[in-house]
Design a protein around this motif. Sequence first.
Motif, PDB file in Angstrom:
ATOM      1  N   GLN A 131      17.578  -8.125  13.082  1.00  0.00           N
ATOM      2  CA  GLN A 131      16.498  -7.602  13.912  1.00  0.00           C
ATOM      3  C   GLN A 131      17.036  -6.885  15.147  1.00  0.00           C
ATOM      4  O   GLN A 131      16.426  -5.925  15.627  1.00  0.00           O
ATOM      5  CB  GLN A 131      15.548  -8.738  14.311  1.00  0.00           C
ATOM      6  N   THR A 132      18.176  -7.315  15.661  1.00  0.00           N
ATOM      7  CA  THR A 132      18.813  -6.615  16.784  1.00  0.00           C
ATOM      8  C   THR A 132      19.172  -5.190  16.377  1.00  0.00           C
ATOM      9  O   THR A 132      18.923  -4.232  17.114  1.00  0.00           O
ATOM     10  CB  THR A 132      20.090  -7.351  17.234  1.00  0.00           C
ATOM     11  N   ARG A 133      19.769  -5.056  15.196  1.00  0.00           N
ATOM     12  CA  ARG A 133      20.128  -3.716  14.710  1.00  0.00           C
ATOM     13  C   ARG A 133      18.884  -2.876  14.477  1.00  0.00           C
ATOM     14  O   ARG A 133      18.879  -1.664  14.725  1.00  0.00           O
ATOM     15  CB  ARG A 133      20.964  -3.839  13.429  1.00  0.00           C
ATOM     16  N   ARG A 134      17.835  -3.512  14.001  1.00  0.00           N
ATOM     17  CA  ARG A 134      16.587  -2.784  13.764  1.00  0.00           C
ATOM     18  C   ARG A 134      16.031  -2.255  15.089  1.00  0.00           C
ATOM     19  O   ARG A 134      15.591  -1.101  15.179  1.00  0.00           O
ATOM     20  CB  ARG A 134      15.572  -3.700  13.069  1.00  0.00           C
ATOM     21  N   HIS A 135      16.041  -3.080  16.124  1.00  0.00           N
ATOM     22  CA  HIS A 135      15.519  -2.641  17.417  1.00  0.00           C
ATOM     23  C   HIS A 135      16.374  -1.534  18.010  1.00  0.00           C
ATOM     24  O   HIS A 135      15.853  -0.584  18.613  1.00  0.00           O
ATOM     25  CB  HIS A 135      15.452  -3.834  18.379  1.00  0.00           C
ATOM     26  N   ALA A 136      17.683  -1.614  17.854  1.00  0.00           N
ATOM     27  CA  ALA A 136      18.566  -0.557  18.335  1.00  0.00           C
ATOM     28  C   ALA A 136      18.287   0.750  17.594  1.00  0.00           C
ATOM     29  O   ALA A 136      18.283   1.834  18.193  1.00  0.00           O
ATOM     30  CB  ALA A 136      20.023  -0.963  18.167  1.00  0.00           C
ATOM     31  N   ALA A 137      18.038   0.646  16.299  1.00  0.00           N
ATOM     32  CA  ALA A 137      17.763   1.843  15.500  1.00  0.00           C
ATOM     33  C   ALA A 137      16.451   2.491  15.918  1.00  0.00           C
ATOM     34  O   ALA A 137      16.355   3.722  15.988  1.00  0.00           O
ATOM     35  CB  ALA A 137      17.733   1.476  14.017  1.00  0.00           C
ATOM     36  N   VAL A 138      15.432   1.681  16.195  1.00  0.00           N
ATOM     37  CA  VAL A 138      14.148   2.236  16.643  1.00  0.00           C
ATOM     38  C   VAL A 138      14.324   2.930  17.992  1.00  0.00           C
ATOM     39  O   VAL A 138      13.796   4.030  18.212  1.00  0.00           O
ATOM     40  CB  VAL A 138      13.079   1.128  16.733  1.00  0.00           C
ATOM     41  N   ALA A 139      15.073   2.322  18.906  1.00  0.00           N
ATOM     42  CA  ALA A 139      15.317   2.942  20.210  1.00  0.00           C
ATOM     43  C   ALA A 139      16.040   4.277  20.046  1.00  0.00           C
ATOM     44  O   ALA A 139      15.728   5.257  20.738  1.00  0.00           O
ATOM     45  CB  ALA A 139      16.122   1.998  21.099  1.00  0.00           C
ATOM     46  N   ALA A 140      17.003   4.321  19.123  1.00  0.00           N
ATOM     47  CA  ALA A 140      17.725   5.568  18.875  1.00  0.00           C
ATOM     48  C   ALA A 140      16.812   6.614  18.250  1.00  0.00           C
ATOM     49  O   ALA A 140      16.834   7.790  18.626  1.00  0.00           O
ATOM     50  CB  ALA A 140      18.929   5.301  17.965  1.00  0.00           C
ATOM     51  N   LEU A 141      16.003   6.179  17.293  1.00  0.00           N
ATOM     52  CA  LEU A 141      15.093   7.085  16.603  1.00  0.00           C
ATOM     53  C   LEU A 141      14.092   7.703  17.568  1.00  0.00           C
ATOM     54  O   LEU A 141      13.782   8.892  17.497  1.00  0.00           O
ATOM     55  CB  LEU A 141      14.364   6.325  15.501  1.00  0.00           C
ATOM     56  N   LEU A 142      13.595   6.895  18.513  1.00  0.00           N
ATOM     57  CA  LEU A 142      12.601   7.360  19.477  1.00  0.00           C
ATOM     58  C   LEU A 142      13.234   8.038  20.690  1.00  0.00           C
ATOM     59  O   LEU A 142      12.535   8.472  21.591  1.00  0.00           O
ATOM     60  CB  LEU A 142      11.739   6.185  19.940  1.00  0.00           C
TER      61      LEU A 142
END
Length: 443
Positions: A131-142
Amino acid sequence: MSTLSDTGAPASLLRFATAGSVDDGKSTLVGRLLHDSRSVLADQLEAVEHASRSRGHDAVDLALLTDGLRAEREQGITIDVAHRYFATARRRFVLADTPGHVQYTRNMVTGASTAELALVLVDARNGVVEQTRRHAAVAALLRVPHVVLAVNKMDLVGYEEAAFAKIAEEFGAYAASLGVPEVTAIPISALAGDNVVHPSAHMDWYGGPTVLEHLESVPVVADPSAEPARFPVQYVIRPQSAEHRDYRGYAGQIAAGVLRTGDAVTVLPSGRTTTVAGIDALGHPVDIAWAPQSVTVRLADDLDVARGDLIAPAAAAPAVTRDVEATVCHLADRPLRPGDRVLLKHTTRTVKAVVKAVPSRLTLEDLSDHPDPGELRSNDIGRVVLRTAEPLALDAYADSRRTGSFLLIDPADGTTLTAGMAGAAFASPAAAGTAADDEGWDF
């Protein structure tokens, strides 16, 4: 009354979103920020103290400051993102408190879409998890400009520097692979208050800022002139009085950049060019205005300008297109499939559109593509190809978070289906053509 900074000037505003896995201590961190920054009213604190005692706690359970939202969910009320408002002497804050479970990925997208900073929480005992990686990916995507890694529960690992350094290095390397330019890592204990608002007495090896110090000092005021001006027209003003019978103004909020009297501009999607004859702000003429001010723009020529049109610099206007390729996060429970008919809302303009294809779905852990998924379900992020009935003046999301984003809406009941981030818009030969058949939706 606006909050004043230490210098007496109006305090700046920071919008930030919190993200973390379940039980990483996010509620306690939010409660600690509110409590130690003295942003909790006396009656609220008294109620939390009473609730803590009734539950057998020796100390105040600061997580209870956010428990009202959980109670609402238990009653069957759905709230996607809880917004908290607080202020210090240096800055005002809007905190988007997002749920941590994987099934609420869409909620983090909602909370982070307007954020200037993402605060990602990690349990020091567990380190970087899926979930940490998922949140980092969303921050990068946005394309959230600033990312903070808060390594929580340091008290449970003996405040060891090595434990913090390992997590910070792993997360920093992963964030860099996603294109996140910089990560600020802070070791904290939200429960004990270490490095949240006040410096920790247990981690003398750490010389960086506390969480609040970083939130107060991170730069958020971008140079408005760094982006080309974008002015979506919201309303056409035509006073009826004899004194102002010739007045025609176009009201709205500047989405990006700077507008000046005398600027050569293009009105899109028509492509007609003119100059800015005047700008009115709060009823008074001004020579210059910038995002995100709300103003009324007057043009030198009498053009056909309506709500949904975009005024932009003639030399830096966005592409006009009816073919849209975008990355989207699907928000609704109903799947999004090729052939679906939707409404596309971009700034103040809403047009009919058809989903032509769903080429891929993203795996958020590493942003890898899974081709031809057939549909996007709730919380899925993927690529879509759309065809609109009318041309749009659309920026790439990488160039402008405001004018590169859009929503897809269910035309039957007005439900928001999908949040979109446009890729590089490409102009099609039919972009300037007539609108499609509204009845058949055959674009």
